[in-house]
Design a protein around this motif. Sequence first.
Motif, PDB file in Angstrom:
ATOM      1  N   LEU A 158      44.918  39.975  46.051  1.00 43.98           N
ATOM      2  CA  LEU A 158      43.517  39.591  45.867  1.00 43.98           C
ATOM      3  C   LEU A 158      42.645  40.845  45.721  1.00 43.98           C
ATOM      4  N   GLU A 159      42.932  41.842  46.555  1.00 47.01           N
ATOM      5  CA  GLU A 159      42.117  43.062  46.476  1.00 47.01           C
ATOM      6  C   GLU A 159      42.304  43.751  45.125  1.00 47.01           C
ATOM      7  N   PHE A 160      43.537  43.691  44.618  1.00 47.37           N
ATOM      8  CA  PHE A 160      43.766  44.329  43.318  1.00 47.37           C
ATOM      9  C   PHE A 160      42.921  43.656  42.245  1.00 47.37           C
ATOM     10  N   PHE A 161      42.871  42.328  42.284  1.00 45.29           N
ATOM     11  CA  PHE A 161      42.109  41.650  41.228  1.00 45.29           C
ATOM     12  C   PHE A 161      40.612  41.786  41.408  1.00 45.29           C
ATOM     13  N   ASN A 162      40.190  42.103  42.623  1.00 45.43           N
ATOM     14  CA  ASN A 162      38.751  42.322  42.802  1.00 45.43           C
ATOM     15  C   ASN A 162      38.389  43.784  42.663  1.00 45.43           C
ATOM     16  N   SER A 163      39.396  44.658  42.512  1.00 44.04           N
ATOM     17  CA  SER A 163      39.106  46.095  42.538  1.00 44.04           C
ATOM     18  C   SER A 163      38.297  46.487  41.310  1.00 44.04           C
ATOM     19  N   ARG A 164      37.553  47.566  41.476  1.00 42.05           N
ATOM     20  CA  ARG A 164      36.643  47.979  40.420  1.00 42.05           C
ATOM     21  C   ARG A 164      37.417  48.371  39.163  1.00 42.05           C
ATOM     22  N   CYS A 165      38.544  49.078  39.371  1.00 38.42           N
ATOM     23  CA  CYS A 165      39.249  49.576  38.179  1.00 38.42           C
ATOM     24  C   CYS A 165      39.820  48.401  37.392  1.00 38.42           C
ATOM     25  N   HIS A 166      40.275  47.374  38.116  1.00 34.57           N
ATOM     26  CA  HIS A 166      40.849  46.243  37.386  1.00 34.57           C
ATOM     27  C   HIS A 166      39.762  45.489  36.635  1.00 34.57           C
TER      28      HIS A 166
ATOM     29  N   MET B  59      39.515  44.710  32.669  1.00 37.85           N
ATOM     30  CA  MET B  59      39.372  43.351  32.142  1.00 37.85           C
ATOM     31  C   MET B  59      38.195  43.276  31.174  1.00 37.85           C
ATOM     32  N   SER B  60      37.099  43.965  31.542  1.00 30.95           N
ATOM     33  CA  SER B  60      35.927  43.855  30.671  1.00 30.95           C
ATOM     34  C   SER B  60      36.227  44.484  29.307  1.00 30.95           C
ATOM     35  N   ARG B  61      37.079  45.535  29.312  1.00 31.58           N
ATOM     36  CA  ARG B  61      37.421  46.159  28.028  1.00 31.58           C
ATOM     37  C   ARG B  61      38.368  45.286  27.226  1.00 31.58           C
ATOM     38  N   ASN B  62      39.196  44.535  27.924  1.00 34.38           N
ATOM     39  CA  ASN B  62      40.269  43.825  27.224  1.00 34.38           C
ATOM     40  C   ASN B  62      40.419  42.447  27.858  1.00 34.38           C
ATOM     41  N   PRO B  63      39.517  41.543  27.528  1.00 34.79           N
ATOM     42  CA  PRO B  63      39.416  40.313  28.329  1.00 34.79           C
ATOM     43  C   PRO B  63      40.612  39.373  28.198  1.00 34.79           C
ATOM     44  N   ASN B  64      41.395  39.465  27.140  1.00 39.70           N
ATOM     45  CA  ASN B  64      42.375  38.390  26.968  1.00 39.70           C
ATOM     46  C   ASN B  64      43.766  38.771  27.434  1.00 39.70           C
ATOM     47  N   ARG B  65      43.873  39.722  28.341  1.00 45.17           N
ATOM     48  CA  ARG B  65      45.216  40.026  28.818  1.00 45.17           C
ATOM     49  C   ARG B  65      45.197  40.124  30.336  1.00 45.17           C
ATOM     50  N   GLY B  66      46.371  40.106  30.924  1.00 43.21           N
ATOM     51  CA  GLY B  66      46.416  40.280  32.364  1.00 43.21           C
ATOM     52  C   GLY B  66      47.504  39.421  32.945  1.00 43.21           C
ATOM     53  N   LEU B  67      47.888  39.768  34.180  1.00 47.59           N
ATOM     54  CA  LEU B  67      49.062  39.111  34.749  1.00 47.59           C
ATOM     55  C   LEU B  67      48.744  37.710  35.251  1.00 47.59           C
ATOM     56  N   PHE B  68      47.554  37.542  35.869  1.00 46.28           N
ATOM     57  CA  PHE B  68      47.240  36.213  36.384  1.00 46.28           C
ATOM     58  C   PHE B  68      46.094  35.613  35.600  1.00 46.28           C
ATOM     59  N   MET B  69      45.828  36.138  34.396  1.00 45.82           N
ATOM     60  CA  MET B  69      44.542  35.861  33.793  1.00 45.82           C
ATOM     61  C   MET B  69      44.204  34.391  33.684  1.00 45.82           C
ATOM     62  N   ASN B  70      45.026  33.667  32.947  1.00 45.62           N
ATOM     63  CA  ASN B  70      44.555  32.333  32.612  1.00 45.62           C
ATOM     64  C   ASN B  70      45.103  31.308  33.590  1.00 45.62           C
ATOM     65  N   SER B  71      45.021  31.615  34.887  1.00 48.68           N
ATOM     66  CA  SER B  71      45.493  30.559  35.776  1.00 48.68           C
ATOM     67  C   SER B  71      44.497  30.391  36.907  1.00 48.68           C
ATOM     68  N   GLU B  72      44.462  29.197  37.420  1.00 48.35           N
ATOM     69  CA  GLU B  72      43.570  28.948  38.553  1.00 48.35           C
ATOM     70  C   GLU B  72      44.335  29.201  39.840  1.00 48.35           C
ATOM     71  N   PHE B  73      45.510  29.774  39.677  1.00 43.90           N
ATOM     72  CA  PHE B  73      46.433  29.872  40.807  1.00 43.90           C
ATOM     73  C   PHE B  73      45.851  30.669  41.977  1.00 43.90           C
ATOM     74  N   LEU B  74      45.345  31.895  41.677  1.00 43.31           N
ATOM     75  CA  LEU B  74      44.885  32.741  42.784  1.00 43.31           C
ATOM     76  C   LEU B  74      43.712  32.128  43.552  1.00 43.31           C
ATOM     77  N   PRO B  75      42.672  31.676  42.834  1.00 38.58           N
ATOM     78  CA  PRO B  75      41.552  31.077  43.585  1.00 38.58           C
ATOM     79  C   PRO B  75      42.016  29.916  44.467  1.00 38.58           C
ATOM     80  N   VAL B  76      42.929  29.113  43.954  1.00 41.00           N
ATOM     81  CA  VAL B  76      43.405  27.968  44.757  1.00 41.00           C
ATOM     82  C   VAL B  76      44.103  28.472  46.013  1.00 41.00           C
TER      83      VAL B  76
END
Length: 1948
Positions: free
Chosen positions: A1822-1830, A1834-1851
Amino acid sequence: MSDHSEERATMIAAGDLQEFVPRGREHCRRHPGAHNLQPRELQPASELCSSDGAAGLVGSLREVTIHERQRESWQLRKGVSDFGEEVDYDEELYVASNMVIWSKGSKSEASAAYKAFSVDSPVLQALWCDFTIQQEKSDKADVSGGKEIVQKCVCILQSSCVNVHSVDGKDYIAALPFQVANIWPTKFGLLLERSGSSHEVPPSPPREPLPTMFSMLHPLDEITPLVCKSGAGVFGSARVQYVADYTLRIVFVNAEPSIVMTYDTVQSLHTVWALRRVKPEEQNTVLKFSEQLGTPQNVAASSSLTAQLRSLSKGDSPMASPFQNYSSIHSQSRSVSSPSMQSRSPSISNMAALSRSHSPALGVHSFSGVQRFNSSSNAQSPRRHSITHSPESACSDSFLVTETEPIVPELCIDHLWTEAITKMREKNSQASKVFITTDLCGQKFLCFLVESQLQLRCVKFQESNDKSQLIFGSLTNIQAKDAAPVQGVDTLLVLEGSGNLVLYSGIVRVGKVFIPGLPAPSLTMSNQMPRPSTPLDSVSTPSKSLNKHLGPLEESMLLSPVPELRDSSKLHDSTYVEDCTFQQHGTFIHALRDPVHNRVTLELSSNTMVRITIPEIATSELVKTCLQGVKAILPKEVAVQMLVKWYNAYNAPGGPSYRLEWNLFVTCLMNMMGYNTEKLTWTRNLNVGGSPSPVSAPKKARPSETGSDEDWEYLLSSDYHRNFESHPLSKVLGLDPLEVLAPKDDFLQSLSLDYSTLLFTHIPAIFFVLHLVYEEFKLNLLMGEENRSLVVLLVQLARDLKLEAYIDYYYRDYPALVKSSGQTCIIDQGFMHHPAFFSAEPPSIFQWLSSCLKGGSVQPYPYLPGICERSKLVILSVALYILGDESAVSNEASPYLYKITSGQQKQQIEQDDNRCCFGRSTSISSLAEKLIIWLTNIGFTLRDLETLPFGVALPIRDAVYYCREQPASDWPEAVCVLIGRQDLSKQACEGNLLKSKSSMGPVLSSDSPSAAESEEDEDGMNNMNDEVMSLIWSKDLRVQEVRRLLQSARPVRVNVVQMPEASDHDFIEEKENRLLQLCQRTMALPVGRGMFTLFSYHPIPAEQLPIPKLNLTGRAPPRNSTVDLNSGNIDVPPNMACWASFHNGVAAGLKIAPASRIDSSWIIYNKPKNAEQANEYAGFLMALGLSGHLTKLATLNIHDYLTKGHEMTSIGLLLGVSAAKLGTMDMAITRLLSIHIPALLPPTSTELDVPHNVQVAAVIGIGLVYQGTAHRHTAEVLLAEIGRPPGPEMEYCTDRESYSLASGLALGMVCLGHGSNLIGMSDLNVPEQLYQYMVGGHRRFQAGMHREKHKSPSYQIKEGDTINVDVTCPGATLAFAMIYLKTNNRSIADWLQTPDTMYLLDFVKPEFLLLRTLARCLILWDDIMPSTEWVDSNVPQIIRENSIPLHATELPSSEDLSLETLMQAHVYIIAGACLSLGFRFAGSENKAAFNCLDKYATDFLKSLSAPTASIIGHYNLETCLSVLLLSLAMVVAGSGNLKVLQLCRFMHKKTGGEMNYGFHLAHHMALGLLFLGGGRYSLSTSNSSIAALLCALYPHFPVHSTDNRYHLQALRHLYVLAADPRLLIPVDVDSNTPCYALLEVTFKGTQWYEETTEEMMAPTLLPELHLLKQIRVKGPRYWELLIDLSNETSHLKSILSKGGVLYVKLRAGQLSYKEDPMGWRSFSAQTITHGNEARSFKPEDISAFTSDPALLLFAEYFCKPTVNMGQKQEMLDFFSSILYECVTQEKPEMLPTYIAIDQAVRRLERGEMSETFELGQIKLVLEFFNSRCHQGRMSRNPNRGLFMNSEFLPVMKCTIDKALDQWLQAGGDVCLRSYLNRQPKDESQQNMLACFLVYHSVPMPGQLAAGGLEGITNFSEMLLKFKQWNVLVRALLRLAPVLLKNPQSMVL
């Protein structure tokens, strides 16, 4: 008995006792050559022992036949695997008589004979040796220069030579110039000791003694003397000299460190030397023998030496060296004494030698072995001696005069250490065994065994700080009868005089070794062993020397002729034993030998041998790491003692099993710290089930058999019970926890520690190190179990050291294991040694990462080199990737880590060799790339990534994911494997798939019926890669059509209708005449076929290359009767098919790809048996030259072929060899060619009768070899040769045109593109001379050395003194074209302008106009435009105005003769311009150029049938049409263009009338160019290529098949030099088949167009690489891949040259273009809705997305619904959805992470968390996904990422929050409050409390107390206070009600 139990207690049990018999003995018996070896006679030679595993046996192997008894010997070493991985088996080298047997095992097989060598004479010695071959031998002194290849070899010493057999099958025999006593393997090569008898008289003063030690760095190198550089000791001042001291004997040689130990027989001292390569200045010193050498005898020697060198320089071998004379001197002095006198000389002072005598072989003087020195031994004359002293020879530069250079020494020994001179000098004798051993703490000792003293002397040594030298320390003596190192365990075994076997570590005694099955002698000794001073000593020495060799040299000379060898030793043994009572036991150990790793062989007195294994120091990873850590932190002395105690405890007889190893370790460690483990409850329980602790005294036996209360309590307090209580099962069964009654006595008396113990003062240091080990193991998922064991020990120590913070820390990690109350011991802190690195706050790797991610400041993390490697790796990765600090992984010490070491040790200069250096060619753009490349450089692999906990691994996985999306094409293989791009890793690893059809998977067969196939087999086009061709030309059968047009192996169809009036005989003649016409075409086909099949085949080295037959027969319908030319009915030209066969051979040879592995023998093996095929073989040789294989042909064979005098073979060979050496100016080849060119021979030389065509070939050869070099002499000769007169005797009168043309072409090649800047040739006036040759004029006076020949004119050819332009013009014109190629030189171009008046036009042959136009356009390269206007602009105005259009329907009425001239000039000029267009756009597929040429070709075709044809002449039109066809084919070379194919087919069908052999040749060459190399090759436009094409496509075609008048036919094949592999074939990496892929090709901008981007569908021919900026494989179907060509093209070039395979990888759910051309069937297109895509996804469909078996099985077992699912349905849906997401998003590696998170959250909901490990990881995620560098990424490259398109983490986050909040409300707050106030916690709530603390990062109670939270009343104050601990607001909201006294104050 007490001392016996003491003995028993410290015994070490040896494992694995086996009888040992050398493996080779049995093999020897079965060996065919072994009839003379009787089994009973093979006695083990105990006196041969190897000094260490690798240092080789000593020279005691001379064959002395004592009653015909055979000697045998063997040596063992640790197995060496081929790939460098660790292997654990022995290799053995066994020697008996003249056989050597090498046996070895492997991981899976038992040891077996691997190689057996038999030699002619008895083997004196055999050993392993590695030779290093340096690639660049330019500077021998520079060791680092060049890449080194290591050759692993076995060396076998015989009396006269050394045989060397390398593992890869090379054999060498090196003859020895002297008798060798011993050979030794070193790091550099072999060391040889010359055998000189020990009583060798020192030579009389004026002569220097002969060197005694020599080195041989490679079997092919010379044997060179060794040089020594001694300190100012024995020899006075330090100087460099040869090792010539015959009293020095080598006793030991070692490779790492590279040292030599010698023994001085006079002074009886051992000396150690460093062995290294000689420095250049030392070489010079030794070679000059400068006069300042010091000793008087050397001064005289220096002068005599040079003179001897000079007098010997005519010796017969390169060994004619300074030593030759010496050998003769000695041989004379020696041969005086008779062999018998020599063989017994008692003058040796060593008493050990009394029992031996010299070997009788010595009578023959030492140099007679090899006749290399024959000049010295036979031709010894007194006169020579007088020369040596003559004054004129004293000057030292006489060195330069000698023809053979002196032998340069290669190796040097530097003096390091000499042992001190002892009092008992006469007692000191040569060491019989020397080895290097390391103690348990890594200190190194050099040990040597002096048997006469029964002493093992150990010298400690270490490397100096800068690693440049070794420093030797003090010497320690250990009483020993024998000794052997045990490298695997860092100890050594010592056999004491009493027969005990004792283990030492360095010089610290570890304990006795107990060998099961052998009695321990110490138990039954009745009286003490006599001391060495008793008479026993005098007895033991000589007899010992029988059991052990004394010294290599003596042994070889002094083998005993005494027959009672065995018996004397037996007799001796019995006297030795009489004092002791253990003789009835019979066996005792009397020697040790063959130590390898941790195994050693014991020789028993019963003449048998057993091999034992010394046990390891620890087996479990946990104990090993803890020992390593503790060892690193303690002072060395303490560490050794601790390890010795542990080793004794662990390896006591009947030692522990693996399971108990940790318990034993804890007990042992705590005892050493001063704990009483008997009293401490949990350690007492550790010993249950194991043997009682060997360290403490044995327990008393319990009297009661019935059991007692203690037993029950014991059970309750056991680990097992504690773990069971927390087990889910007990919850399910609803068991109440049992209360443990506190043991009465134990708590009342609190235990104090005994502070006198070894480790007491070091407890804090050890605790801290163990804590770091605990942190390190947290980073390895496989070490969870070990950490649970470790934490119990840590908690106990933390409690006793009163470290609150640590106890709390461990409690948060393992709440179920850490009880709040426990037994504490009192530690008197006053004696404690608190190290500087000890911190009160526990260092925690997870907290460190967490604060990094939150952006807080971080402290450096403590790290122990060698132990905390994972921690270091994780910290540096995160520093680089999250903090963005690029310097984190550079070389300097990192600010994120601090190293801890023990205080006493001097700081080691640690060199991190594997730190990343970004110096390589890799392009690094982002942090992710930097991280991945750094990780692979330090050896981090996918397996390591999988064992990291998922939270820690996430940043690395994120970087991997990023790199996988956008990789660079030139990354090394390891990087590509790590990021999961198999396509790239496979590319990096091979790029060589098209080796053979078999590796290509199923090959698409052609669609012709099978009957035709069997016939087609012989047409020479059957090895083409049909699979790729069917992809390139998928829509039609053009490839089969080409095969049909080009095949020449089947009879042609002769279709003639019989006229009624023709007789049968006439009809037959008519048929044969028709066949003759058709044969003109058949004979022209092979050239085209060679182009089509270019480089398409890899021959099998064991088979001959199939050459298809050239079939010149026909079949006449309707009866299919054979028509033959040999029937004699019509006249057939003689030798008609001779050149056709040559071309056929070339075509067959050109099939062989340049990458094939063929060698000289295969080329010769292809030589045909019958003479008919000689022409084909000649062509075959030329083809091999063109593909570069002819460089492998030995010079001898080339000479053979040329002496045969077969004209064709000479032509093929000369052209082939020259093409293979293109542009190299190779001298050997130049000589070869010059013999065939009269002009290059000296004027006085004999005139050789060289056939004219061979001269032409040789001239072109010179052009090729000197291509582009502008070599003056060559250019001068060639310039003159263009105008070579026919000669007075008509010797050069035939076919002069082709010779002149060849000279012109060759001149052009030599000065290719040099234009006006021909340096140093201005006086030759090249352009003026060429212009004269072109337009005519008076002949100049012939310069050069051949002017005599040309003075008198020819008697028959009347040329007068003008130049014969018809002969010289073409060569001169093309020379212009090539010299000024692409120079855009206008003035020269104007010389070549077409004449623009009728008068001048009449002077020039129309054909020459074609050449002039072509030459002019090639010079003005940049002016060529692909348009008809440009082509017409080359035609002069007069022609344009006065000639008529090509296909005019009617001719003008007036009979104007000039019309013919004008028309012919017109067509030839157009043809020339078009040909230049073809050159300019060769291989570019330029549309404009193609259309322009196509228009003219059509014009010419039409004009053939127009009336104008009669004026121009058919021949001229056909020539022009052929030129146009070739131009068209050049532009679209390799592309298989359909229009051109139709044109070629049309021309193929025309066989009558004007169509001669030459036109067919041109048309089929065009067809071949069109399909060059089966579509894999295209043409290049480099200067070299254009020169080759000018030779190959010269626009004057032969009239008939033997016509070489104007142009040598063989030159037509030079197009190969212009062929360029440019086909890029995408290959699917999963199925390994070629496929389609979309490429985006970016062109660099040029003066004609801007930078542009084109899309191409590969497989496609790429444009020329220098025009391109980059190529990228475009998505969406395949993973993107970028090949950047802007900097360098070598990467892509190597791909193309290896077959053009570019591996690509389909993305998940995509289909290839073949299966789904329009892209409608891919999975992403199929999902109808977005919201519920996972539900609609059926597990069966997964196979469309991935071929990974693990994922397929996961779908199979976890995602398929089964009957009555009930509860599980929800799980299945979850699994299906995450599987769908992982697979469609290309991140299958995240599946385990998803599942782990899910499982952890479910466990938390059920309240079953007994460890908080996974919760901590989720927090990191969770901290990694909230970290500033991440967020930034994301803002530079919005359509990629390991957990990007899932509601999994918030759940998941919500679920955790909910579970913990429910616990708080259900009474957790009370528990939390009591924890924060440091009150006892409620046991039942412990686990959830720990989860809460970890998840919300609540500071420790101690910190809170220190932080002053007393007075806080409201939330805002609390926020301020908590800022220092980085606690999140959501955590504070939950803490506030507990911390604030009145929860109401939450409302601000």
